[in-house]
Design an enzyme around this catalytic site. Structure first.
Site, short mmCIF file in Angstrom:
data_model
loop_
_atom_site.label_atom_id
_atom_site.label_comp_id
_atom_site.label_asym_id
_atom_site.label_seq_id
_atom_site.Cartn_x
_atom_site.Cartn_y
_atom_site.Cartn_z
N HIS A 273 0.83 -1.01 0.06
CA HIS A 273 -0.15 0.03 -0.06
C HIS A 273 0.81 1.30 -0.16
O HIS A 273 0.44 2.45 -0.44
CB HIS A 273 -0.97 -0.07 1.30
CG HIS A 273 -2.10 -0.72 1.03
ND1 HIS A 273 -2.33 -2.12 1.12
CD2 HIS A 273 -3.46 -0.45 0.59
CE1 HIS A 273 -3.46 -2.37 0.96
NE2 HIS A 273 -4.33 -1.49 0.57
N GLY A 274 2.02 1.08 0.45
CA GLY A 274 2.96 2.37 0.53
C GLY A 274 4.20 2.38 0.93
O GLY A 274 4.52 1.20 1.83
#
Length: 428
Positions: A273-274
């Site tokens: 996600h990041g």
């Protein structure tokens, strides 16, 4: 290509590598096929590493080192996972390799879901591309209905919620209760933002005759974290289950190994996600709370379902606090404010008066959230409101579409002077 012509070459390259690798895998013996698969996965994932994680790794090794000026290509994680899943399916013998490059390229770059999912499987999407489709009024009507609901989620809830959330999270003087309330609102912002995109993609595909997989199923009615991940970003959670959790051993190698596998999958999910420690923390908490589900199973069975759902939602908001923060240190600082500096009396006055929303906008946002939860409740109970609507007379259906479009046009956040909020998952 309208955004950056050069970055389209990445999509072409990833498509070509996975296409030709799959042809070789299908023709080679098992051992050689495995080697080809590993090499192809390394090549494709090296692109993600460079664009998404190189600066992150450099900052971990040397925080003061200069960073590369790298712009993350839109949708790279989604089309990479889709291509990788296809190669693994061919390797396992679940499907035959596609020999038509243009058809396979269409599968990888299918425009409705290219940049933010759902992450489709070859067994579902690729097989549908063999068929011929004709104009069907009923199918198109259903597709437009689905898209309309997606626009409501994005424009009426997510983008309005973003006004409040962005103001609070960018204000260093925000109190604990303001951060807690903004995090509560953010839980609906990210849900409606991402589910809004997925819903629009599913509706647009429906109009074309293509059925994409469901990506959300009333996630905030989950009674546990395990149940939540059966309802949230379903295409990603099932991808990790089939291509990571099960190959790691799943639950077949004992309880300790099962718990470790769950933690590994959720940590990688956070990193997907990041590129930031706050996302890793988010994944870690999601994994730990899933283990907590197993430990408290017998206790939870004796507790009313509404209590389980409410408790799970509170813990989810704790996780979203880390997801929304721009760094791990800021997330921890915000959590400390909530615990040690709540200042409950400042909640309504300061948020409404000072953080970009008047009382009318706040009221509409809360009403929209309530409407969302009512719709999700029916979905949770297995009731299709869409089928109910289309069983009515034509003038009832027409009135619904007119009212729906009018509500989005009047109350949606858009238009001149509006700083359009990108879909959150574009950055992943």
């Amino acid at each position: 290509m309208g955004w950056n012509v050069r970055y389209s070459l990445l999509l072409i390259f990833s498509t070509a590598v996975s296409f030709f690798a799959s042809l070789i895998i299908e023709r080679q013996r098992h051992k050689k096929a495995k080697t080809v698969l590993i090499i192809a996965i390394i090549i494709i994932f090296s692109l993600i590493f460079y664009f998404k994680y190189l600066n992150f790794v450099i900052s971990l090794i040397n925080p003061s080192a200069p960073k590369f000026d790298i712009i993350l290509p839109v949708g790279i994680s989604f089309f990479t996972f889709q291509a990788t899943g296809y190669m693994i399916d061919v390797y396992r013998g679940d499907i035959k390799a596609e020999h038509n490059f243009m058809k396979y390229a269409l599968f990888v770059s299918f425009f409705p879901q290219l940049v933010a999912g759902p992450i489709e499987r070859s067994r579902n999407l690729l097989t549908q591309l063999d068929k011929t489709y004709y104009f069907e009024f009923e199918r198109i009507k259903h597709g437009i209905f689905i898209m309309l609901y997606g626009y409501f989620l994005k424009m009426c809830i997510a983008d309005r919620a973003a006004i409040l959330v962005d103001f609070v999270y960018s204000n260093d003087m925000a109190t604990g209760v303001q951060i807690a309330f903004a995090t509560f609102i953010f839980s609906f912002q990210i849900y409606c933002d991402f589910a809004g995109y997925s819903t629009i993609a599913i509706g647009a595909s429906k109009i074309l005759g293509i059925n994409l997989m469901q990506n959300f199923s009333a996630p905030y009615f989950a009674f546990s974290f395990k149940d939540f991940w059966h309802r949230w970003h379903i295409s990603l959670s099932t991808w990790f289950r089939d291509y990571l959790y099960i190959p790691l051993g799943g639950s077949r190698k004992g309880r300790i190994r099962k718990k470790l596998n769950i933690l590994i999958v959720m940590l990688i999910s956070g990193l997907w996600h990041g590129a930031g420690l706050q996302f890793i923390a988010w994944g870690f908490f999601n994994g730990v709370f899933q283990l907590f589900d197993d430990l408290t199973l017998k206790v939870r069975e004796k507790v009313p379902k509404i209590v389980q759902i409410s408790f799970t939602f509170v813990l989810l908001c704790l996780c979203w606090l880390f997801f929304r923060a721009t760094s791990l240190s800021i997330a921890i600082c915000n959590l400390k404010k909530i615990i040690y500096n709540p200042e409950f009396t400042s909640l309504v006055k300061n948020i409404v008066d000072k953080y970009g929303m008047n009382e009318r906008e706040m009221l509409f946002l809360l009403i929209s959230i309530v409407l969302l939860m009512i719709i999700d409740f029916y979905k949770y109970k297995g009731v299709s409101l869409q089928e109910k609507l289309f069983s009515k007379k034509w003038y009832v259906q027409t009135a619904f579409f007119v009212v729906g479009i009018t509500v989005i046009a009047v109350f949606g956040v858009w238009g001149a002077g509006y700083n359009a909020a990108n879909f959150i998952y574009f950055q992943f």
